[in-house]
Write an enzyme that holds these catalytic residues in place. Structure first.
Site, PDB file in Angstrom:
ATOM      1  N   ASP A  76      11.125 -16.069  17.151  1.00 34.43           N
ATOM      2  CA  ASP A  76      12.240 -16.268  18.084  1.00 34.43           C
ATOM      3  C   ASP A  76      12.838 -14.971  18.619  1.00 34.43           C
ATOM      4  O   ASP A  76      13.629 -14.994  19.555  1.00 34.43           O
ATOM      5  CB  ASP A  76      13.360 -17.070  17.409  1.00 34.43           C
ATOM      6  CG  ASP A  76      12.985 -18.522  17.226  1.00 34.43           C
ATOM      7  OD1 ASP A  76      11.988 -18.960  17.829  1.00 34.43           O
ATOM      8  OD2 ASP A  76      13.687 -19.215  16.480  1.00 34.43           O
ATOM      9  N   LYS A 100       3.551 -28.356  48.212  1.00 32.88           N
ATOM     10  CA  LYS A 100       3.451 -27.827  46.837  1.00 32.88           C
ATOM     11  C   LYS A 100       3.491 -28.996  45.857  1.00 32.88           C
ATOM     12  O   LYS A 100       4.533 -29.633  45.676  1.00 32.88           O
ATOM     13  CB  LYS A 100       4.611 -26.855  46.558  1.00 32.88           C
ATOM     14  CG  LYS A 100       4.575 -26.355  45.129  1.00 32.88           C
ATOM     15  CD  LYS A 100       5.476 -25.182  44.897  1.00 32.88           C
ATOM     16  CE  LYS A 100       5.433 -24.759  43.437  1.00 32.88           C
ATOM     17  NZ  LYS A 100       4.090 -24.602  42.881  1.00 32.88           N
ATOM     18  N   GLU A 109       7.063 -22.533  37.435  1.00 32.94           N
ATOM     19  CA  GLU A 109       7.989 -22.749  38.549  1.00 32.94           C
ATOM     20  C   GLU A 109       9.443 -22.793  38.101  1.00 32.94           C
ATOM     21  O   GLU A 109      10.338 -22.483  38.869  1.00 32.94           O
ATOM     22  CB  GLU A 109       7.617 -24.049  39.275  1.00 32.94           C
ATOM     23  CG  GLU A 109       6.458 -23.922  40.246  1.00 32.94           C
ATOM     24  CD  GLU A 109       5.091 -23.736  39.577  1.00 32.94           C
ATOM     25  OE1 GLU A 109       4.986 -24.005  38.369  1.00 32.94           O
ATOM     26  OE2 GLU A 109       4.145 -23.326  40.267  1.00 32.94           O
ATOM     27  N   MET A 142       8.846 -23.330  21.385  1.00 34.42           N
ATOM     28  CA  MET A 142       9.796 -23.192  20.278  1.00 34.42           C
ATOM     29  C   MET A 142      11.020 -22.374  20.684  1.00 34.42           C
ATOM     30  O   MET A 142      10.978 -21.609  21.650  1.00 34.42           O
ATOM     31  CB  MET A 142       9.127 -22.574  19.065  1.00 34.42           C
ATOM     32  CG  MET A 142       8.446 -23.617  18.217  1.00 34.42           C
ATOM     33  SD  MET A 142       7.915 -22.953  16.636  1.00 34.42           S
ATOM     34  CE  MET A 142       7.678 -24.484  15.740  1.00 34.42           C
ATOM     35  N   GLY A 143      12.059 -22.485  19.911  1.00 39.05           N
ATOM     36  CA  GLY A 143      13.307 -21.771  20.170  1.00 39.05           C
ATOM     37  C   GLY A 143      14.467 -22.740  20.113  1.00 39.05           C
ATOM     38  O   GLY A 143      14.876 -23.294  21.128  1.00 39.05           O
ATOM     39  N   ARG A 144      14.952 -22.963  18.881  1.00 38.84           N
ATOM     40  CA  ARG A 144      16.040 -23.938  18.687  1.00 38.84           C
ATOM     41  C   ARG A 144      17.331 -23.450  19.316  1.00 38.84           C
ATOM     42  O   ARG A 144      18.052 -24.189  19.939  1.00 38.84           O
ATOM     43  CB  ARG A 144      16.250 -24.157  17.191  1.00 38.84           C
ATOM     44  CG  ARG A 144      16.237 -25.591  16.821  1.00 38.84           C
ATOM     45  CD  ARG A 144      16.417 -25.915  15.379  1.00 38.84           C
ATOM     46  NE  ARG A 144      16.097 -24.896  14.416  1.00 38.84           N
ATOM     47  CZ  ARG A 144      15.353 -25.099  13.331  1.00 38.84           C
ATOM     48  NH1 ARG A 144      14.836 -26.288  13.105  1.00 38.84           N
ATOM     49  NH2 ARG A 144      15.147 -24.130  12.470  1.00 38.84           N
ATOM     50  N   ARG A 167      -0.331 -32.552  39.349  1.00 40.27           N
ATOM     51  CA  ARG A 167       0.713 -33.187  38.545  1.00 40.27           C
ATOM     52  C   ARG A 167       1.809 -32.182  38.206  1.00 40.27           C
ATOM     53  O   ARG A 167       1.601 -30.967  38.258  1.00 40.27           O
ATOM     54  CB  ARG A 167       0.126 -33.662  37.222  1.00 40.27           C
ATOM     55  CG  ARG A 167      -0.605 -34.962  37.315  1.00 40.27           C
ATOM     56  CD  ARG A 167      -1.279 -35.243  35.997  1.00 40.27           C
ATOM     57  NE  ARG A 167      -1.818 -36.592  35.949  1.00 40.27           N
ATOM     58  CZ  ARG A 167      -2.741 -36.971  35.083  1.00 40.27           C
ATOM     59  NH1 ARG A 167      -3.235 -36.108  34.202  1.00 40.27           N
ATOM     60  NH2 ARG A 167      -3.178 -38.206  35.083  1.00 40.27           N
ATOM     61  N   ARG A 204       0.834  -1.214   0.000  1.00 48.89           N
ATOM     62  CA  ARG A 204       0.000   0.000   0.000  1.00 48.89           C
ATOM     63  C   ARG A 204       0.871   1.267   0.000  1.00 48.89           C
ATOM     64  O   ARG A 204       0.604   2.214  -0.740  1.00 48.89           O
ATOM     65  CB  ARG A 204      -0.913   0.008   1.233  1.00 48.89           C
ATOM     66  CG  ARG A 204      -1.957  -1.100   1.211  1.00 48.89           C
ATOM     67  CD  ARG A 204      -3.311  -0.568   0.804  1.00 48.89           C
ATOM     68  NE  ARG A 204      -4.220  -1.633   0.461  1.00 48.89           N
ATOM     69  CZ  ARG A 204      -5.280  -2.006   1.201  1.00 48.89           C
ATOM     70  NH1 ARG A 204      -5.544  -1.379   2.342  1.00 48.89           N
ATOM     71  NH2 ARG A 204      -6.073  -2.961   0.790  1.00 48.89           N
ATOM     72  N   HIS A 220       4.133 -26.157  16.530  1.00 46.93           N
ATOM     73  CA  HIS A 220       3.843 -25.123  15.528  1.00 46.93           C
ATOM     74  C   HIS A 220       2.596 -24.307  15.799  1.00 46.93           C
ATOM     75  O   HIS A 220       2.364 -23.330  15.090  1.00 46.93           O
ATOM     76  CB  HIS A 220       3.798 -25.760  14.135  1.00 46.93           C
ATOM     77  CG  HIS A 220       5.160 -26.143  13.648  1.00 46.93           C
ATOM     78  ND1 HIS A 220       5.795 -27.282  14.082  1.00 46.93           N
ATOM     79  CD2 HIS A 220       6.019 -25.522  12.809  1.00 46.93           C
ATOM     80  CE1 HIS A 220       6.987 -27.363  13.508  1.00 46.93           C
ATOM     81  NE2 HIS A 220       7.153 -26.304  12.737  1.00 46.93           N
TER      82      HIS A 220
HETATM   83  O1  F6P Z   1      10.828 -19.707  12.888  1.00 46.46           O
HETATM   84  C1  F6P Z   1      11.550 -20.014  14.017  1.00 46.46           C
HETATM   85  C2  F6P Z   1      11.186 -21.397  14.466  1.00 46.46           C
HETATM   86  O2  F6P Z   1       9.808 -21.476  14.750  1.00 46.46           O
HETATM   87  C3  F6P Z   1      11.999 -21.914  15.631  1.00 46.46           C
HETATM   88  O3  F6P Z   1      11.534 -21.479  16.884  1.00 46.46           O
HETATM   89  C4  F6P Z   1      11.891 -23.389  15.442  1.00 46.46           C
HETATM   90  O4  F6P Z   1      12.981 -24.032  16.023  1.00 46.46           O
HETATM   91  C5  F6P Z   1      11.927 -23.544  13.955  1.00 46.46           C
HETATM   92  O5  F6P Z   1      11.433 -22.335  13.429  1.00 46.46           O
HETATM   93  C6  F6P Z   1      11.117 -24.691  13.417  1.00 46.46           C
HETATM   94  O6  F6P Z   1      11.276 -24.721  12.036  1.00 46.46           O
HETATM   95  P1  F6P Z   1      10.511 -25.678  11.046  1.00 46.46           P
HETATM   96  O7  F6P Z   1       9.073 -25.264  11.032  1.00 46.46           O
HETATM   97  O8  F6P Z   1      11.165 -25.479   9.749  1.00 46.46           O
HETATM   98  O9  F6P Z   1      10.662 -27.044  11.610  1.00 46.46           O
END
Ligand code: F6P
Length: 319
Positions: free
Chosen positions: A128, A214, A188, A170-172, A163, A25, A250
């Site tokens: 990320d 706890k 925790e 996520m976060g490689r 439990r 736009r 995802h």
């Molecule tokens: O886009 C970042 C991310 O979501 C990471 O947090 C995760 O490790 C990676 O992509 C997963 O990638 P893919 O969907 O290709 O397996």
């Protein structure tokens, strides 16, 4: 500048569509044509692109994912892939590229610029939040809120059935989502790649807490720091307490972008077009200290220091 192109590459992030809308736009309102490239670099290599207009981006501001589609394109890492992408750029008289993506996307953009000198501006989008020099990326706020809603649900059952839960987010390579969500959900403990983790000390604490009454715990683990299933198995083995593992996966990448993710995206879309018009290149636009900033790709792709200590310690002292 008469014609530019926009693409989304790497992992999608909620708010990418809002960024595409802003680019299209803003540029078309300035009489600059915008071509939408499909499936990221792949679309340049394989000539999958089309001219967008004002209407092409109607009704997408509230949608997660990316209408342009995206992929991690291995072919673009080859000299032949890059050459074919450049041929497409020349063929369609594209004078500048706007690359919406994260670390990997900017690395590719930087290499491509060095080789072919096509002006490239990146828009920082990644759940990320791992772009160096940029405080908040498009999509990170949405991902945290999605994970937060899931963990709030898990807490209901964790408390009711007394439990322990290990929740993998996520976060490689980055503990960003894990830290933010663990703090906001009142978890925790948190396990992140940036910090050493002592399972037996954690089990000891769980058992001590259990003696004092706890019973339920939620431990968040970033995917790059360990597997929820395995950690849950070990906790259960060491403590004798019922432990479950949940992998959010995802679902964190999709969904309606939050207001924060959209507003960042719309600001950065405009800023990216302006950068190209001002003759800037080989840079990413993002938000730092509440302002729109540009950061050289070379700097943006360096490992970001998340300064995890403050949040990490806060989670510990609030348990
Ligand atoms: O886009 C970042 C991310 O979501 C990471 O947090 C995760 O490790 C990676 O992509 C997963 O990638 P893919 O969907 O290709 O397996």
């Amino acid at each position: 500048m008469k014609r530019i192109a926009v693409l989304t590459t790497g992992g999608d992030a909620p708010g990418m569509n809002a960024a595409i809308r802003a680019v299209v736009r803003y540029a078309t309102n300035k009489n600059i044509e915008v071509m939408g490239v499909f499936r990221g670099w792949w679309g340049l290599i394989n000539e999958e692109l089309k001219l967008f207009n004002h209407r092409s981006v109607s009704g997408i501001i509230n949608q997660g994912g990316t209408i342009l589609k995206t992929q991690r394109c291995l072919e673009f890492r080859t000299a032949e892939g890059q050459r074919r992408a450049y041929e497409t750029i020349k063929k369609y008289s594209i004078e500048g590229l706007i690359i919406i993506g994260g670390n990997g996307s900017f690395t590719a953009g930087h290499e491509f610029y060095k080789k072919y000198k096509v002006p490239c501006i990146g828009i920082a989008a990644s759940i990320d939040n791992d772009i160096n020099g940029i405080d908040v990326t498009i999509g990170s706020d949405t991902a945290i809120n999605t994970a937060l809603a899931a963990i709030d649900n898990i807490r209901d059952t964790a408390t009711s059935m007394e439990r322990i839960f290990v929740v993998e987010v996520m976060g490689r390579e980055s503990g960003y989502i894990a830290l933010e969500v663990a703090l906001a959900a009142g978890c925790e403990d948190v396990i992140i790649p940036e910090k050493q983790f002592d399972l037996s000390a954690m089990c000891h604490e769980i058992v001590n807490g259990n003696i004092k009454g706890k019973i339920s715990w939620i431990i968040v683990v970033a995917e790059g720091a360990g597997k929820a299933e395995e950690i849950a198995r070990q906790i259960s083995e060491h403590t004798g307490l019922e432990t479950r593992a949940v992998v959010l996966g995802h679902i964190q990448r999709g969904g309606r972008p939050t207001a924060a993710s959209r507003i960042i995206a719309l600001n950065l879309g405009e800023a990216a077009v302006e950068c190209l018009l001002n003759g800037q290149t080989d840079k990413a636009v993002g938000i730092a200290k509440g302002e729109i900033v540009t950061v050289d790709f070379e700097f943006a792709i360096k490992k970001k220091d998340l300064r995890v200590d403050r949040l990490y310690n806060l989670i510990k002292v609030l348990t």
